[in-house]
Design an enzyme around this catalytic site. Structure first.
Site, PDB file in Angstrom:
ATOM      1  N   GLY A  30       0.808  -1.219   0.000  1.00 44.87           N
ATOM      2  CA  GLY A  30       0.000   0.000   0.000  1.00 44.87           C
ATOM      3  C   GLY A  30       0.835   1.261   0.000  1.00 44.87           C
ATOM      4  O   GLY A  30       2.034   1.234  -0.251  1.00 44.87           O
ATOM      5  N   GLY A  35       5.164   3.822  -9.223  1.00 43.91           N
ATOM      6  CA  GLY A  35       5.813   2.521  -9.448  1.00 43.91           C
ATOM      7  C   GLY A  35       4.791   1.399  -9.325  1.00 43.91           C
ATOM      8  O   GLY A  35       4.693   0.523 -10.194  1.00 43.91           O
ATOM      9  N   HIS A  36       3.994   1.444  -8.246  1.00 42.85           N
ATOM     10  CA  HIS A  36       2.941   0.440  -8.088  1.00 42.85           C
ATOM     11  C   HIS A  36       1.946   0.528  -9.248  1.00 42.85           C
ATOM     12  O   HIS A  36       1.499  -0.479  -9.780  1.00 42.85           O
ATOM     13  CB  HIS A  36       2.157   0.686  -6.789  1.00 42.85           C
ATOM     14  CG  HIS A  36       2.955   0.553  -5.524  1.00 42.85           C
ATOM     15  ND1 HIS A  36       3.166   1.599  -4.675  1.00 42.85           N
ATOM     16  CD2 HIS A  36       3.569  -0.513  -4.965  1.00 42.85           C
ATOM     17  CE1 HIS A  36       3.873   1.188  -3.634  1.00 42.85           C
ATOM     18  NE2 HIS A  36       4.138  -0.088  -3.788  1.00 42.85           N
ATOM     19  N   LYS A 148      13.037  -2.725  -8.669  1.00 39.26           N
ATOM     20  CA  LYS A 148      13.659  -1.998  -7.541  1.00 39.26           C
ATOM     21  C   LYS A 148      14.012  -2.972  -6.419  1.00 39.26           C
ATOM     22  O   LYS A 148      15.038  -2.849  -5.768  1.00 39.26           O
ATOM     23  CB  LYS A 148      12.724  -0.914  -7.004  1.00 39.26           C
ATOM     24  CG  LYS A 148      13.417  -0.086  -5.921  1.00 39.26           C
ATOM     25  CD  LYS A 148      12.500   0.954  -5.354  1.00 39.26           C
ATOM     26  CE  LYS A 148      11.509   0.394  -4.378  1.00 39.26           C
ATOM     27  NZ  LYS A 148      12.038   0.202  -3.028  1.00 39.26           N
TER      28      LYS A 148
HETATM   29  P1  AMP Z   1       5.869  -2.538  -1.820  1.00 39.97           P
HETATM   30  O1  AMP Z   1       4.515  -1.972  -1.616  1.00 39.97           O
HETATM   31  O2  AMP Z   1       6.984  -1.570  -1.558  1.00 39.97           O
HETATM   32  O3  AMP Z   1       6.059  -3.865  -1.134  1.00 39.97           O
HETATM   33  O4  AMP Z   1       5.999  -2.851  -3.367  1.00 39.97           O
HETATM   34  C1  AMP Z   1       5.040  -3.622  -4.034  1.00 39.97           C
HETATM   35  C2  AMP Z   1       5.548  -3.947  -5.416  1.00 39.97           C
HETATM   36  O5  AMP Z   1       5.818  -2.744  -6.126  1.00 39.97           O
HETATM   37  C3  AMP Z   1       6.883  -4.724  -5.380  1.00 39.97           C
HETATM   38  O6  AMP Z   1       6.892  -5.705  -6.399  1.00 39.97           O
HETATM   39  C4  AMP Z   1       7.898  -3.654  -5.643  1.00 39.97           C
HETATM   40  O7  AMP Z   1       9.086  -4.132  -6.220  1.00 39.97           O
HETATM   41  C5  AMP Z   1       7.143  -2.770  -6.620  1.00 39.97           C
HETATM   42  N1  AMP Z   1       7.727  -1.442  -6.626  1.00 39.97           N
HETATM   43  C6  AMP Z   1       8.054  -0.674  -5.558  1.00 39.97           C
HETATM   44  N2  AMP Z   1       8.657   0.461  -5.959  1.00 39.97           N
HETATM   45  C7  AMP Z   1       8.711   0.408  -7.315  1.00 39.97           C
HETATM   46  C8  AMP Z   1       9.211   1.285  -8.322  1.00 39.97           C
HETATM   47  N3  AMP Z   1       9.781   2.434  -8.023  1.00 39.97           N
HETATM   48  N4  AMP Z   1       9.097   0.906  -9.613  1.00 39.97           N
HETATM   49  C9  AMP Z   1       8.518  -0.287  -9.931  1.00 39.97           C
HETATM   50  N5  AMP Z   1       8.011  -1.138  -9.041  1.00 39.97           N
HETATM   51  C10 AMP Z   1       8.117  -0.814  -7.739  1.00 39.97           C
END
Ligand code: AMP
Length: 281
Positions: A30, A35-36, A148
Protein backbone atom coordinates in the site's frame (compact mmCIF):
# COMPACT_ATOMS: atom_id res chain seq x y z
CA UNK A 1 -13.89 -1.93 -8.11
CA UNK A 2 -14.46 -4.45 -5.35
CA UNK A 3 -12.78 -4.57 -1.97
CA UNK A 4 -12.42 -8.04 -0.49
CA UNK A 5 -11.17 -8.31 3.08
CA UNK A 6 -12.00 -11.90 3.75
CA UNK A 7 -9.45 -14.57 2.75
CA UNK A 8 -11.91 -17.32 1.90
CA UNK A 9 -14.12 -14.95 -0.16
CA UNK A 10 -11.06 -13.93 -2.18
CA UNK A 11 -10.01 -17.54 -2.69
CA UNK A 12 -13.50 -18.69 -3.63
CA UNK A 13 -13.81 -15.88 -6.17
CA UNK A 14 -10.43 -16.75 -7.72
CA UNK A 15 -11.02 -20.49 -7.83
CA UNK A 16 -14.35 -19.87 -9.53
CA UNK A 17 -13.00 -17.71 -12.35
CA UNK A 18 -9.38 -18.76 -12.85
CA UNK A 19 -10.14 -21.40 -15.50
CA UNK A 20 -12.07 -18.95 -17.65
CA UNK A 21 -10.25 -15.72 -16.93
CA UNK A 22 -6.63 -14.71 -16.49
CA UNK A 23 -6.00 -13.15 -13.11
CA UNK A 24 -3.16 -10.61 -12.96
CA UNK A 25 -1.92 -9.98 -9.44
CA UNK A 26 0.02 -7.07 -7.94
CA UNK A 27 1.03 -7.64 -4.31
CA UNK A 28 1.85 -4.44 -2.39
CA UNK A 29 2.08 -2.99 1.08
CA UNK A 30 0.00 0.00 0.00
CA UNK A 31 0.74 3.72 0.15
CA UNK A 32 0.78 3.53 -3.60
CA UNK A 33 2.98 5.53 -5.95
CA UNK A 34 3.55 5.58 -9.72
CA UNK A 35 5.81 2.52 -9.45
CA UNK A 36 2.94 0.44 -8.09
CA UNK A 37 0.58 1.95 -10.65
CA UNK A 38 2.91 0.93 -13.50
CA UNK A 39 2.51 -2.68 -12.32
CA UNK A 40 -1.29 -2.35 -12.14
CA UNK A 41 -1.43 -0.79 -15.61
CA UNK A 42 0.69 -3.58 -17.09
CA UNK A 43 -1.47 -6.18 -15.35
CA UNK A 44 -4.54 -4.45 -16.81
CA UNK A 45 -3.18 -4.86 -20.33
CA UNK A 46 -2.27 -8.52 -19.96
CA UNK A 47 -5.12 -10.04 -17.92
CA UNK A 48 -8.91 -10.24 -17.64
CA UNK A 49 -9.04 -9.50 -13.93
CA UNK A 50 -6.58 -7.37 -11.95
CA UNK A 51 -6.21 -8.03 -8.25
CA UNK A 52 -4.12 -5.74 -6.08
CA UNK A 53 -3.34 -6.77 -2.54
CA UNK A 54 -2.58 -4.29 0.19
CA UNK A 55 -1.04 -5.90 3.22
CA UNK A 56 1.69 -4.53 5.47
CA UNK A 57 3.18 -7.88 6.29
CA UNK A 58 4.34 -7.88 9.93
CA UNK A 59 6.59 -10.93 9.58
CA UNK A 60 8.91 -9.27 7.08
CA UNK A 61 9.78 -6.46 9.49
CA UNK A 62 12.50 -6.87 12.09
CA UNK A 63 11.75 -5.94 15.73
CA UNK A 64 13.49 -2.57 15.34
CA UNK A 65 12.09 -1.80 11.90
CA UNK A 66 9.28 0.48 10.77
CA UNK A 67 6.21 -1.81 10.83
CA UNK A 68 4.23 0.52 13.10
CA UNK A 69 5.08 3.69 11.29
CA UNK A 70 4.93 2.29 7.73
CA UNK A 71 2.73 4.77 5.80
CA UNK A 72 -0.88 3.72 5.31
CA UNK A 73 -3.75 5.50 3.54
CA UNK A 74 -6.37 3.10 2.29
CA UNK A 75 -8.72 5.72 0.82
CA UNK A 76 -5.94 7.21 -1.26
CA UNK A 77 -4.81 3.73 -2.39
CA UNK A 78 -8.38 2.89 -3.35
CA UNK A 79 -8.68 5.98 -5.56
CA UNK A 80 -5.29 5.43 -7.20
CA UNK A 81 -5.71 1.72 -7.89
CA UNK A 82 -9.16 2.27 -9.34
CA UNK A 83 -7.86 4.87 -11.77
CA UNK A 84 -4.99 2.59 -12.79
CA UNK A 85 -7.48 -0.16 -13.66
CA UNK A 86 -7.59 -2.60 -10.73
CA UNK A 87 -10.77 -4.67 -10.39
CA UNK A 88 -10.27 -5.92 -6.86
CA UNK A 89 -8.33 -4.80 -3.82
CA UNK A 90 -7.61 -7.72 -1.54
CA UNK A 91 -7.14 -6.16 1.90
CA UNK A 92 -6.80 -8.83 4.57
CA UNK A 93 -6.07 -8.21 8.23
CA UNK A 94 -2.88 -9.57 9.74
CA UNK A 95 -4.92 -11.50 12.29
CA UNK A 96 -6.57 -13.40 9.44
CA UNK A 97 -3.30 -13.93 7.59
CA UNK A 98 -1.50 -15.14 10.73
CA UNK A 99 -4.12 -16.45 13.14
CA UNK A 100 -3.12 -17.70 16.55
CA UNK A 101 -1.25 -20.95 16.17
CA UNK A 102 0.21 -20.05 12.78
CA UNK A 103 3.39 -22.10 12.26
CA UNK A 104 4.49 -22.31 8.62
CA UNK A 105 7.35 -20.26 7.18
CA UNK A 106 9.24 -20.50 3.90
CA UNK A 107 12.94 -20.05 3.44
CA UNK A 108 14.72 -19.69 0.12
CA UNK A 109 18.16 -20.83 1.14
CA UNK A 110 21.27 -18.83 0.25
CA UNK A 111 19.43 -16.25 -1.85
CA UNK A 112 17.80 -14.90 1.30
CA UNK A 113 21.15 -14.35 3.04
CA UNK A 114 22.89 -11.98 0.62
CA UNK A 115 22.52 -8.22 0.13
CA UNK A 116 19.48 -6.95 2.10
CA UNK A 117 19.26 -10.30 3.90
CA UNK A 118 22.46 -9.48 5.78
CA UNK A 119 21.12 -6.36 7.41
CA UNK A 120 17.51 -7.57 7.57
CA UNK A 121 17.70 -11.14 8.92
CA UNK A 122 14.38 -12.94 8.50
CA UNK A 123 13.08 -10.36 6.05
CA UNK A 124 12.94 -12.63 3.01
CA UNK A 125 11.49 -15.49 5.03
CA UNK A 126 8.60 -13.14 5.74
CA UNK A 127 8.39 -12.08 2.11
CA UNK A 128 8.48 -15.62 0.67
CA UNK A 129 5.89 -16.79 3.19
CA UNK A 130 3.42 -14.01 2.51
CA UNK A 131 3.81 -14.18 -1.26
CA UNK A 132 3.23 -17.95 -1.25
CA UNK A 133 0.11 -17.44 0.88
CA UNK A 134 -1.12 -14.67 -1.41
CA UNK A 135 -0.54 -16.82 -4.50
CA UNK A 136 -2.60 -19.60 -2.95
CA UNK A 137 -5.38 -17.19 -2.09
CA UNK A 138 -5.45 -15.12 -5.30
CA UNK A 139 -4.56 -17.93 -7.77
CA UNK A 140 -3.00 -15.58 -10.31
CA UNK A 141 -1.97 -16.46 -13.85
CA UNK A 142 0.53 -13.56 -13.89
CA UNK A 143 2.07 -11.76 -10.92
CA UNK A 144 3.87 -8.41 -11.21
CA UNK A 145 6.89 -7.23 -9.25
CA UNK A 146 9.29 -4.29 -9.48
CA UNK A 147 12.98 -4.52 -10.34
CA UNK A 148 13.66 -2.00 -7.54
CA UNK A 149 13.38 -4.96 -5.18
CA UNK A 150 15.72 -7.11 -7.26
CA UNK A 151 16.53 -9.64 -4.55
CA UNK A 152 12.84 -10.09 -3.79
CA UNK A 153 12.16 -10.82 -7.48
CA UNK A 154 14.91 -13.45 -7.64
CA UNK A 155 13.70 -15.09 -4.44
CA UNK A 156 10.08 -15.18 -5.60
CA UNK A 157 11.09 -16.67 -8.95
CA UNK A 158 13.11 -19.38 -7.20
CA UNK A 159 10.30 -20.10 -4.75
CA UNK A 160 7.65 -20.49 -7.46
CA UNK A 161 9.97 -22.78 -9.43
CA UNK A 162 10.87 -24.88 -6.40
CA UNK A 163 7.27 -25.22 -5.19
CA UNK A 164 5.79 -25.67 -8.69
CA UNK A 165 3.41 -22.77 -8.21
CA UNK A 166 1.69 -22.23 -11.56
CA UNK A 167 2.23 -18.48 -11.94
CA UNK A 168 4.25 -16.34 -14.35
CA UNK A 169 6.45 -13.88 -12.53
CA UNK A 170 6.82 -10.61 -14.41
CA UNK A 171 9.42 -8.09 -13.35
CA UNK A 172 8.96 -4.47 -14.43
CA UNK A 173 11.51 -1.67 -14.59
CA UNK A 174 12.05 0.62 -11.62
CA UNK A 175 9.84 3.69 -11.87
CA UNK A 176 11.69 6.87 -10.94
CA UNK A 177 11.00 10.46 -9.92
CA UNK A 178 12.01 12.96 -12.62
CA UNK A 179 15.35 13.54 -10.85
CA UNK A 180 16.18 9.81 -10.79
CA UNK A 181 15.19 8.79 -7.24
CA UNK A 182 13.59 5.34 -7.30
CA UNK A 183 9.99 5.65 -6.15
CA UNK A 184 9.28 4.04 -2.80
CA UNK A 185 6.57 4.36 -0.16
CA UNK A 186 9.41 5.02 2.29
CA UNK A 187 10.40 8.20 0.40
CA UNK A 188 7.52 9.80 2.31
CA UNK A 189 9.67 9.60 5.47
CA UNK A 190 12.30 11.90 3.97
CA UNK A 191 12.58 15.48 5.23
CA UNK A 192 13.22 18.03 2.43
CA UNK A 193 16.99 18.05 2.98
CA UNK A 194 17.01 14.25 3.16
CA UNK A 195 15.03 14.06 -0.07
CA UNK A 196 17.83 15.99 -1.76
CA UNK A 197 20.48 13.82 -0.12
CA UNK A 198 18.67 10.63 -1.22
CA UNK A 199 19.61 11.39 -4.81
CA UNK A 200 23.11 10.19 -3.98
CA UNK A 201 21.87 6.60 -4.39
CA UNK A 202 20.68 6.79 -8.02
CA UNK A 203 23.47 9.24 -8.89
CA UNK A 204 26.16 6.85 -7.64
CA UNK A 205 24.64 3.85 -9.41
CA UNK A 206 24.41 5.85 -12.63
CA UNK A 207 28.03 6.97 -12.35
CA UNK A 208 29.15 3.37 -11.86
CA UNK A 209 27.01 2.21 -14.77
CA UNK A 210 28.59 4.85 -17.02
CA UNK A 211 32.06 3.74 -15.91
CA UNK A 212 31.28 0.13 -16.77
CA UNK A 213 29.76 1.09 -20.11
CA UNK A 214 32.87 3.05 -20.97
CA UNK A 215 35.01 -0.01 -20.33
CA UNK A 216 36.01 -0.04 -16.66
CA UNK A 217 36.14 -3.65 -15.41
CA UNK A 218 38.00 -3.34 -12.12
CA UNK A 219 35.49 -4.03 -9.35
CA UNK A 220 37.79 -2.77 -6.58
CA UNK A 221 38.21 0.52 -8.33
CA UNK A 222 34.49 0.84 -8.99
CA UNK A 223 33.68 -0.02 -5.36
CA UNK A 224 36.10 2.60 -4.05
CA UNK A 225 34.54 5.16 -6.35
CA UNK A 226 31.00 4.26 -5.24
CA UNK A 227 31.99 4.44 -1.57
CA UNK A 228 33.62 7.84 -2.10
CA UNK A 229 30.58 9.25 -3.88
CA UNK A 230 28.27 8.13 -1.11
CA UNK A 231 30.60 9.36 1.63
CA UNK A 232 30.55 12.81 0.05
CA UNK A 233 26.90 13.12 1.08
CA UNK A 234 26.91 13.91 4.80
CA UNK A 235 23.37 12.64 5.42
CA UNK A 236 24.06 9.27 3.81
CA UNK A 237 25.39 6.12 5.48
CA UNK A 238 26.21 3.18 3.25
CA UNK A 239 24.77 -0.21 4.19
CA UNK A 240 26.15 -1.98 1.12
CA UNK A 241 27.26 -1.39 -2.43
CA UNK A 242 27.41 -4.72 -4.22
CA UNK A 243 28.45 -6.35 -7.45
CA UNK A 244 26.74 -9.72 -7.56
CA UNK A 245 25.91 -12.55 -9.93
CA UNK A 246 22.35 -11.82 -11.02
CA UNK A 247 21.23 -15.42 -10.57
CA UNK A 248 22.96 -16.52 -7.38
CA UNK A 249 23.34 -13.06 -5.78
CA UNK A 250 26.84 -14.11 -4.77
CA UNK A 251 29.51 -11.47 -4.64
CA UNK A 252 31.62 -11.42 -7.78
CA UNK A 253 35.26 -10.51 -8.13
CA UNK A 254 35.27 -10.24 -11.92
CA UNK A 255 32.81 -8.28 -14.04
CA UNK A 256 31.33 -10.77 -16.47
CA UNK A 257 27.98 -12.29 -17.37
CA UNK A 258 24.76 -10.91 -15.93
CA UNK A 259 25.61 -8.64 -13.05
CA UNK A 260 23.37 -7.00 -10.48
CA UNK A 261 24.85 -3.79 -9.13
CA UNK A 262 22.89 -2.74 -6.07
CA UNK A 263 23.04 -0.40 -3.12
CA UNK A 264 21.33 0.12 0.21
CA UNK A 265 21.88 3.47 1.85
CA UNK A 266 20.56 5.00 5.05
CA UNK A 267 19.43 8.59 4.70
CA UNK A 268 18.80 9.59 8.29
CA UNK A 269 16.46 6.90 9.62
CA UNK A 270 15.26 5.82 6.17
CA UNK A 271 16.87 2.90 4.38
CA UNK A 272 16.69 3.19 0.60
CA UNK A 273 17.60 0.60 -2.04
CA UNK A 274 18.23 0.80 -5.76
CA UNK A 275 20.03 -1.21 -8.43
CA UNK A 276 20.73 -1.79 -12.09
CA UNK A 277 21.43 -4.92 -14.12
CA UNK A 278 24.09 -5.12 -16.74
CA UNK A 279 25.19 -7.87 -19.12
CA UNK A 280 28.94 -8.00 -19.64
CA UNK A 281 30.59 -10.05 -22.40
P1 AMP B 1 5.87 -2.54 -1.82
O1 AMP B 1 4.51 -1.97 -1.62
O2 AMP B 1 6.98 -1.57 -1.56
O3 AMP B 1 6.06 -3.87 -1.13
O4 AMP B 1 6.00 -2.85 -3.37
C1 AMP B 1 5.04 -3.62 -4.03
C2 AMP B 1 5.55 -3.95 -5.42
O5 AMP B 1 5.82 -2.74 -6.13
C3 AMP B 1 6.88 -4.72 -5.38
O6 AMP B 1 6.89 -5.70 -6.40
C4 AMP B 1 7.90 -3.65 -5.64
O7 AMP B 1 9.09 -4.13 -6.22
C5 AMP B 1 7.14 -2.77 -6.62
N1 AMP B 1 7.73 -1.44 -6.63
C6 AMP B 1 8.05 -0.67 -5.56
N2 AMP B 1 8.66 0.46 -5.96
C7 AMP B 1 8.71 0.41 -7.31
C8 AMP B 1 9.21 1.29 -8.32
N3 AMP B 1 9.78 2.43 -8.02
N4 AMP B 1 9.10 0.91 -9.61
C9 AMP B 1 8.52 -0.29 -9.93
N5 AMP B 1 8.01 -1.14 -9.04
C10 AMP B 1 8.12 -0.81 -7.74
Amino acid sequence: MKIIRNISSMQKYSLKCRDKKKIGFVPTMGYLHEGHLSLIKRARKENDIVVLSIFVNPIQFGPKEDFEKYPRDFKRDERMSKSAGADIIFYPSWKDMYPEGYKTYLEVKDLQDHLCGRSRPGHFKGVATVVAKLFNIVQPFNAYFGQKDAQQCIIIKQMTRDLNIPVNIKVLETFRESDGLAMSSRNSYLLPKERKAALVVSRTLLAIKKNILSGERNINLLSVKANKLIKKEPLARLDYFSFADENTLEKITKLSGNVLVSAAVWIGKTRLIDNFRIGIK
